[in-house]
Scaffold this motif. Sequence first.
Motif, PDB file in Angstrom:
ATOM      1  N   SER A 191     -36.766 -27.665   9.439  1.00 23.87           N
ATOM      2  CA  SER A 191     -36.996 -27.433  10.873  1.00 23.87           C
ATOM      3  C   SER A 191     -38.574 -27.229  11.051  1.00 23.87           C
ATOM      4  O   SER A 191     -38.861 -26.023  11.134  1.00 23.87           O
ATOM      5  CB  SER A 191     -36.283 -26.117  11.444  1.00 23.87           C
ATOM      6  N   PRO A 192     -39.183 -28.061  11.475  1.00 24.50           N
ATOM      7  CA  PRO A 192     -40.572 -27.819  11.523  1.00 24.50           C
ATOM      8  C   PRO A 192     -41.206 -27.196  12.765  1.00 24.50           C
ATOM      9  O   PRO A 192     -42.189 -26.506  12.755  1.00 24.50           O
ATOM     10  CB  PRO A 192     -41.206 -29.406  11.952  1.00 24.50           C
ATOM     11  N   ASN A 193     -40.180 -26.750  13.661  1.00 19.44           N
ATOM     12  CA  ASN A 193     -40.666 -26.242  14.945  1.00 19.44           C
ATOM     13  C   ASN A 193     -40.585 -24.480  14.598  1.00 19.44           C
ATOM     14  O   ASN A 193     -40.996 -23.808  15.642  1.00 19.44           O
ATOM     15  CB  ASN A 193     -39.749 -26.407  16.046  1.00 19.44           C
ATOM     16  N   LYS A 194     -39.864 -23.961  13.742  1.00 14.86           N
ATOM     17  CA  LYS A 194     -39.693 -22.751  13.428  1.00 14.86           C
ATOM     18  C   LYS A 194     -40.857 -22.143  12.669  1.00 14.86           C
ATOM     19  O   LYS A 194     -41.487 -22.847  11.746  1.00 14.86           O
ATOM     20  CB  LYS A 194     -38.400 -22.573  12.534  1.00 14.86           C
ATOM     21  N   THR A 195     -41.192 -20.819  13.166  1.00 14.88           N
ATOM     22  CA  THR A 195     -42.509 -20.345  12.531  1.00 14.88           C
ATOM     23  C   THR A 195     -42.206 -18.825  12.350  1.00 14.88           C
ATOM     24  O   THR A 195     -41.304 -18.179  12.796  1.00 14.88           O
ATOM     25  CB  THR A 195     -43.823 -20.376  13.674  1.00 14.88           C
ATOM     26  N   TRP A 196     -43.138 -18.417  11.485  1.00 17.36           N
ATOM     27  CA  TRP A 196     -42.739 -16.762  11.139  1.00 17.36           C
ATOM     28  C   TRP A 196     -43.217 -15.909  12.415  1.00 17.36           C
ATOM     29  O   TRP A 196     -42.454 -15.038  12.412  1.00 17.36           O
ATOM     30  CB  TRP A 196     -44.001 -16.431   9.933  1.00 17.36           C
ATOM     31  N   GLU A 197     -44.004 -16.355  13.272  1.00 22.75           N
ATOM     32  CA  GLU A 197     -44.438 -15.732  14.279  1.00 22.75           C
ATOM     33  C   GLU A 197     -43.121 -15.520  15.136  1.00 22.75           C
ATOM     34  O   GLU A 197     -42.806 -14.738  15.952  1.00 22.75           O
ATOM     35  CB  GLU A 197     -45.577 -16.249  15.206  1.00 22.75           C
ATOM     36  N   GLY A 198     -42.370 -16.825  15.092  1.00 20.10           N
ATOM     37  CA  GLY A 198     -41.121 -17.105  16.029  1.00 20.10           C
ATOM     38  C   GLY A 198     -40.094 -15.979  15.461  1.00 20.10           C
ATOM     39  O   GLY A 198     -39.402 -15.397  16.089  1.00 20.10           O
ATOM     40  N   LEU A 199     -39.804 -15.827  14.172  1.00 18.77           N
ATOM     41  CA  LEU A 199     -39.325 -14.989  13.463  1.00 18.77           C
ATOM     42  C   LEU A 199     -39.430 -13.566  13.707  1.00 18.77           C
ATOM     43  O   LEU A 199     -38.440 -12.697  14.073  1.00 18.77           O
ATOM     44  CB  LEU A 199     -39.192 -15.184  12.148  1.00 18.77           C
ATOM     45  N   LEU A 200     -40.624 -13.102  13.850  1.00 17.53           N
ATOM     46  CA  LEU A 200     -41.128 -11.813  14.005  1.00 17.53           C
ATOM     47  C   LEU A 200     -40.731 -11.574  15.727  1.00 17.53           C
ATOM     48  O   LEU A 200     -40.143 -10.569  15.974  1.00 17.53           O
ATOM     49  CB  LEU A 200     -42.338 -11.769  14.119  1.00 17.53           C
ATOM     50  N   GLY A 201     -41.083 -12.617  16.425  1.00 19.44           N
ATOM     51  CA  GLY A 201     -40.444 -12.222  17.989  1.00 19.44           C
ATOM     52  C   GLY A 201     -39.100 -12.146  18.147  1.00 19.44           C
ATOM     53  O   GLY A 201     -38.528 -11.432  19.103  1.00 19.44           O
ATOM     54  N   GLY A 202     -38.390 -12.994  17.449  1.00 19.74           N
ATOM     55  CA  GLY A 202     -36.819 -12.780  17.501  1.00 19.74           C
ATOM     56  C   GLY A 202     -36.419 -11.371  17.190  1.00 19.74           C
ATOM     57  O   GLY A 202     -35.453 -10.973  17.543  1.00 19.74           O
ATOM     58  N   LEU A 203     -36.973 -10.804  16.161  1.00 21.45           N
ATOM     59  CA  LEU A 203     -36.532  -9.692  15.426  1.00 21.45           C
ATOM     60  C   LEU A 203     -37.063  -8.585  16.493  1.00 21.45           C
ATOM     61  O   LEU A 203     -36.320  -7.344  16.672  1.00 21.45           O
ATOM     62  CB  LEU A 203     -37.382  -9.518  14.220  1.00 21.45           C
ATOM     63  N   ILE A 204     -38.113  -8.802  17.234  1.00 24.13           N
ATOM     64  CA  ILE A 204     -38.744  -7.625  18.289  1.00 24.13           C
ATOM     65  C   ILE A 204     -37.669  -7.578  19.299  1.00 24.13           C
ATOM     66  O   ILE A 204     -37.200  -6.521  19.818  1.00 24.13           O
ATOM     67  CB  ILE A 204     -39.824  -8.225  18.759  1.00 24.13           C
ATOM     68  N   ILE A 205     -37.240  -8.768  19.937  1.00 21.90           N
ATOM     69  CA  ILE A 205     -36.441  -8.832  20.867  1.00 21.90           C
ATOM     70  C   ILE A 205     -34.943  -8.399  20.976  1.00 21.90           C
ATOM     71  O   ILE A 205     -34.387  -7.736  21.376  1.00 21.90           O
ATOM     72  CB  ILE A 205     -36.295 -10.394  21.496  1.00 21.90           C
TER      73      ILE A 205
END
Length: 296
Positions: free
Chosen positions: A194-208
């Motif tokens: 999934s080319p659109n997924k990023t580690w920054e996105g993962l971090l953001g998801g965990l924060i939310i």
Amino acid sequence: MNSFNKKKEDTLKTRFFTTIILIPIVIAILFLLSPEKFGFIVIIVCTLGAWEWTKFIGWKSQKKRIGFAISFTIILLMIQFSFSDITKIINEPIIIYGLWIGLIWWVITIFLTITYPASTFLFNSVIMIILFGFLTIIPFYCGMMTLRTISYHTNTFLGSWWLLYVMLLVWGSDSGAYAFGRTIGYNKLAPKISPNKTWEGLLGGLIISEIISWLFITFAPVYIIPNYLKTISIIVVIMSIFGDLTESMFKRQSNIKDSSNLIPGHGGILDRIDSLTAAIPVFAGLNLLIFNGFSF
């Protein structure tokens, strides 16, 4: 505005309006239906998901696809009718086995996704893809029913609140991952899947997800909150990401974009519940099998 941008905007509008319609329906199903009727709705969702799963197998014949879906309907109905008391299924052996299978399966998917595309040799077997379908859908049903019937005789809606919590957790982390990924995302999480997924996105998801967990602990009308909820919520969110990645992996192998077009603007049933197929059995399994059986 060029045709591509207009099409994208129309899709987003359709997705928005579909979401607005679906949210109250989902909440009504969670809180207004009896466990038995709720189970029938879950079986319908699983049946449609099984029908979509046949695209991963590569079947074109509608007879085969419908037959595969009906097999799930029969199996799940047999499971549901086997309960001596559907409001007390937490001790049913088939539920316990189903949740254990779910926990083991989603651990296995971690290795499948991390080693992709080396793991694709497993996808060349129709039998393996069918097995993967059973390992995904059956534990999802077991997890949904387990959570819905928690302490049902003590508090009719306790299970509904826990189900809503997991759904909000997953949906919130998905939204957070999308927002953070679009704005500050740079480092790819799983570029081969999934080319659109990023580690920054993962971090953001965990924060939310942690914010949602805090809000739930603070405001939800649940009489006892486990002290490990924030920790287990992080595990569930991470596993929900692997649920998403696993379906993306199957779609990439099958060279398809969406599992179907049953939900306008969203794709198919599996496209909407891919994260939940992991999150629900993992949350239920960890609580029931690892952390003292929901005796918070």
